[in-house]
Design a protein around this motif. Structure first.
Motif, PDB file in Angstrom:
ATOM      1  N   ASN A   7       9.709   5.281  -2.221  1.00  0.00           N
ATOM      2  CA  ASN A   7       9.386   4.989  -0.826  1.00  0.00           C
ATOM      3  C   ASN A   7       8.620   6.150  -0.191  1.00  0.00           C
ATOM      4  OD1 ASN A   7      10.577   2.464  -0.851  1.00  0.00           O
ATOM      5  ND2 ASN A   7      12.546   3.191  -0.052  1.00  0.00           N
ATOM      6  N   TYR A   8       9.090   7.375  -0.412  1.00  0.00           N
ATOM      7  CA  TYR A   8       8.428   8.528   0.185  1.00  0.00           C
ATOM      8  C   TYR A   8       7.109   8.849  -0.523  1.00  0.00           C
ATOM      9  CZ  TYR A   8      11.847   9.659   3.715  1.00  0.00           C
ATOM     10  OH  TYR A   8      12.621   9.606   4.846  1.00  0.00           O
ATOM     11  N   LEU A   9       7.024   8.503  -1.811  1.00  0.00           N
ATOM     12  CA  LEU A   9       5.746   8.652  -2.514  1.00  0.00           C
ATOM     13  C   LEU A   9       4.706   7.736  -1.874  1.00  0.00           C
ATOM     14  CD1 LEU A   9       5.155   8.943  -6.295  1.00  0.00           C
ATOM     15  CD2 LEU A   9       3.860   7.254  -5.010  1.00  0.00           C
ATOM     16  N   GLN A  10       5.105   6.499  -1.590  1.00  0.00           N
ATOM     17  CA  GLN A  10       4.195   5.556  -0.935  1.00  0.00           C
ATOM     18  C   GLN A  10       3.802   6.041   0.450  1.00  0.00           C
ATOM     19  OE1 GLN A  10       6.498   1.811  -1.316  1.00  0.00           O
ATOM     20  NE2 GLN A  10       4.684   0.991  -2.304  1.00  0.00           N
ATOM     21  N   ILE A  11       4.781   6.575   1.185  1.00  0.00           N
ATOM     22  CA  ILE A  11       4.513   7.077   2.534  1.00  0.00           C
ATOM     23  C   ILE A  11       3.493   8.209   2.478  1.00  0.00           C
ATOM     24  CG2 ILE A  11       5.507   8.312   4.494  1.00  0.00           C
ATOM     25  CD1 ILE A  11       8.108   6.725   3.978  1.00  0.00           C
ATOM     26  N   GLY A  12       3.682   9.140   1.528  1.00  0.00           N
ATOM     27  CA  GLY A  12       2.753  10.255   1.377  1.00  0.00           C
ATOM     28  C   GLY A  12       1.366   9.777   1.008  1.00  0.00           C
ATOM     29  N   PHE A  13       1.294   8.819   0.091  1.00  0.00           N
ATOM     30  CA  PHE A  13       0.000   8.284  -0.353  1.00  0.00           C
ATOM     31  C   PHE A  13      -0.745   7.630   0.814  1.00  0.00           C
ATOM     32  CE2 PHE A  13      -2.679   4.846  -1.913  1.00  0.00           C
ATOM     33  CZ  PHE A  13      -3.425   5.482  -2.905  1.00  0.00           C
ATOM     34  N   HIS A  15      -0.226   8.065   3.926  1.00  0.00           N
ATOM     35  CA  HIS A  15      -0.460   8.974   5.044  1.00  0.00           C
ATOM     36  C   HIS A  15      -1.844   9.614   4.955  1.00  0.00           C
ATOM     37  CE1 HIS A  15       0.198  11.751   8.278  1.00  0.00           C
ATOM     38  NE2 HIS A  15       0.069  12.797   7.497  1.00  0.00           N
ATOM     39  N   ILE A  16      -2.284   9.926   3.733  1.00  0.00           N
ATOM     40  CA  ILE A  16      -3.601  10.559   3.577  1.00  0.00           C
ATOM     41  C   ILE A  16      -4.687   9.546   3.229  1.00  0.00           C
ATOM     42  CG2 ILE A  16      -3.307  11.120   1.114  1.00  0.00           C
ATOM     43  CD1 ILE A  16      -4.832  13.742   1.708  1.00  0.00           C
ATOM     44  N   PHE A  17      -4.320   8.468   2.544  1.00  0.00           N
ATOM     45  CA  PHE A  17      -5.337   7.493   2.126  1.00  0.00           C
ATOM     46  C   PHE A  17      -5.351   6.307   3.081  1.00  0.00           C
ATOM     47  CE2 PHE A  17      -7.393   4.314  -0.639  1.00  0.00           C
ATOM     48  CZ  PHE A  17      -8.475   5.057  -1.068  1.00  0.00           C
ATOM     49  N   ASN A  18      -5.741   6.584   4.306  1.00  0.00           N
ATOM     50  CA  ASN A  18      -5.964   5.530   5.279  1.00  0.00           C
ATOM     51  C   ASN A  18      -6.873   6.087   6.371  1.00  0.00           C
ATOM     52  OD1 ASN A  18      -4.373   5.864   8.048  1.00  0.00           O
ATOM     53  ND2 ASN A  18      -3.098   6.769   6.429  1.00  0.00           N
ATOM     54  N   LEU A  19      -7.526   5.213   7.098  1.00  0.00           N
ATOM     55  CA  LEU A  19      -8.546   5.639   8.047  1.00  0.00           C
ATOM     56  C   LEU A  19      -7.981   6.450   9.206  1.00  0.00           C
ATOM     57  CD1 LEU A  19     -10.835   2.463   8.202  1.00  0.00           C
ATOM     58  CD2 LEU A  19     -11.187   4.599   6.920  1.00  0.00           C
ATOM     59  N   GLU A  20      -6.682   6.308   9.485  1.00  0.00           N
ATOM     60  CA  GLU A  20      -6.078   7.094  10.555  1.00  0.00           C
ATOM     61  C   GLU A  20      -5.981   8.570  10.176  1.00  0.00           C
ATOM     62  OE1 GLU A  20      -2.407   5.413  11.771  1.00  0.00           O
ATOM     63  OE2 GLU A  20      -3.290   3.520  12.439  1.00  0.00           O
ATOM     64  N   LEU A 148      -1.580  12.119  -4.964  1.00  0.00           N
ATOM     65  CA  LEU A 148      -2.187  10.932  -5.575  1.00  0.00           C
ATOM     66  C   LEU A 148      -3.285  10.375  -4.677  1.00  0.00           C
ATOM     67  CD1 LEU A 148       0.979   9.124  -7.000  1.00  0.00           C
ATOM     68  CD2 LEU A 148      -0.750  10.422  -8.261  1.00  0.00           C
ATOM     69  N   GLY A 149      -3.013  10.319  -3.382  1.00  0.00           N
ATOM     70  CA  GLY A 149      -4.020   9.855  -2.440  1.00  0.00           C
ATOM     71  C   GLY A 149      -5.222  10.782  -2.393  1.00  0.00           C
ATOM     72  N   GLN A 150      -4.944  12.075  -2.419  1.00  0.00           N
ATOM     73  CA  GLN A 150      -6.010  13.077  -2.393  1.00  0.00           C
ATOM     74  C   GLN A 150      -6.884  12.986  -3.637  1.00  0.00           C
ATOM     75  OE1 GLN A 150      -5.176  17.243  -0.983  1.00  0.00           O
ATOM     76  NE2 GLN A 150      -5.508  17.687  -3.143  1.00  0.00           N
ATOM     77  N   LEU A 151      -6.260  12.827  -4.805  1.00  0.00           N
ATOM     78  CA  LEU A 151      -7.019  12.718  -6.053  1.00  0.00           C
ATOM     79  C   LEU A 151      -7.894  11.467  -6.065  1.00  0.00           C
ATOM     80  CD1 LEU A 151      -4.334  13.875  -8.659  1.00  0.00           C
ATOM     81  CD2 LEU A 151      -6.416  15.100  -7.987  1.00  0.00           C
ATOM     82  N   LEU A 152      -7.400  10.392  -5.465  1.00  0.00           N
ATOM     83  CA  LEU A 152      -8.199   9.169  -5.387  1.00  0.00           C
ATOM     84  C   LEU A 152      -9.422   9.389  -4.495  1.00  0.00           C
ATOM     85  CD1 LEU A 152      -8.623   6.246  -6.119  1.00  0.00           C
ATOM     86  CD2 LEU A 152      -7.048   5.593  -4.274  1.00  0.00           C
TER      87      LEU A 152
END
Length: 200
Positions: A7-13, A15-20, A148-152
């Motif tokens: 759940n927190y992995l998804q939240i972190g992902f 949090h950075i990989f979205n337009l907000e 993960l979001g940052q690497l993407l």
């Protein structure tokens, strides 16, 4: 426990990989703009430096070892973007980036700016955390999600760089200047929106 981690992995992902989270995305874009896909090793070193920086302050802020003025961090994040773009202008004519391995000047700035972004990440995470016993697990999972979001984002930036400078007839210098100018202009607007009163 695994559900908490996921759940927190998804939240972190997200949090950075979205337009907000365009401020953090904009920084990653500016940070990687001067690199081509063939320089992926240098990009990994750069991202690792940024990761070390934001992991340190993210943990310190969540455990309240360091405290800071939220408005100041929100002001400094676009400053890091603007400074990165200005640095890119000095690198635009140099072709492949040169440095002393992991300890290049680029990586030093990525580490320093990561410290600032980590405090920005912590504001969001602290708003989610309760007094539960899994705070270390939640912190770790959130940080993994951010990575993960940052690497993407990095992968997308390198692919776009490859498209415009490797396939289309656009010079790398022109591409770096164009991307850095656009990112820098947005960062400058963000700085003025925050207002210099945030520093005091």
């Amino acid at each position: 426990m695994s559900s908490v981690f996921f759940n927190y992995l998804q939240i972190g992902f997200h949090h950075i990989f979205n337009l907000e989270a365009y401020d953090h995305m904009l920084f990653v874009l500016a940070m990687c703009a001067v690199y081509s896909a063939s320089e992926w090793r240098r990009v990994i070193a750069l991202v690792t430096s940024f990761t070390i920086g934001h992991s340190i302050t993210l943990a310190l802020a969540v455990f309240e070892v360091v405290k800071f003025k939220t408005s100041l961090i929100e002001f400094l994040i676009p400053v890091t973007i603007l400074l990165t773009c200005l640095f890119n202008f000095t690198q635009a004519n140099k072709g492949k980036q040169k440095g002393m391995g992991f300890w290049s000047m680029n990586n030093f700035f990525a580490l320093a700016f990561g410290l600032i972004h980590g405090m920005g990440f912590s504001n969001y995470l602290k708003s989610l955390l309760g007094p539960g016993k899994n705070i270390v697990l939640e912190l770790f999972a959130f940080n993994v999600g951010i990575e993960l979001g940052q690497l993407l984002i990095v992968l997308i930036v390198l692919l776009v760089n490859l498209l415009f400078t490797g396939i289309l007839p656009i010079k790398k210098r022109d591409w770096v200047i164009s991307v850095s100018s656009a990112a820098g202009a947005i960062a400058l607007l963000m700085i003025f929106e925050q207002g210099f009163s945030a520093v005091f």
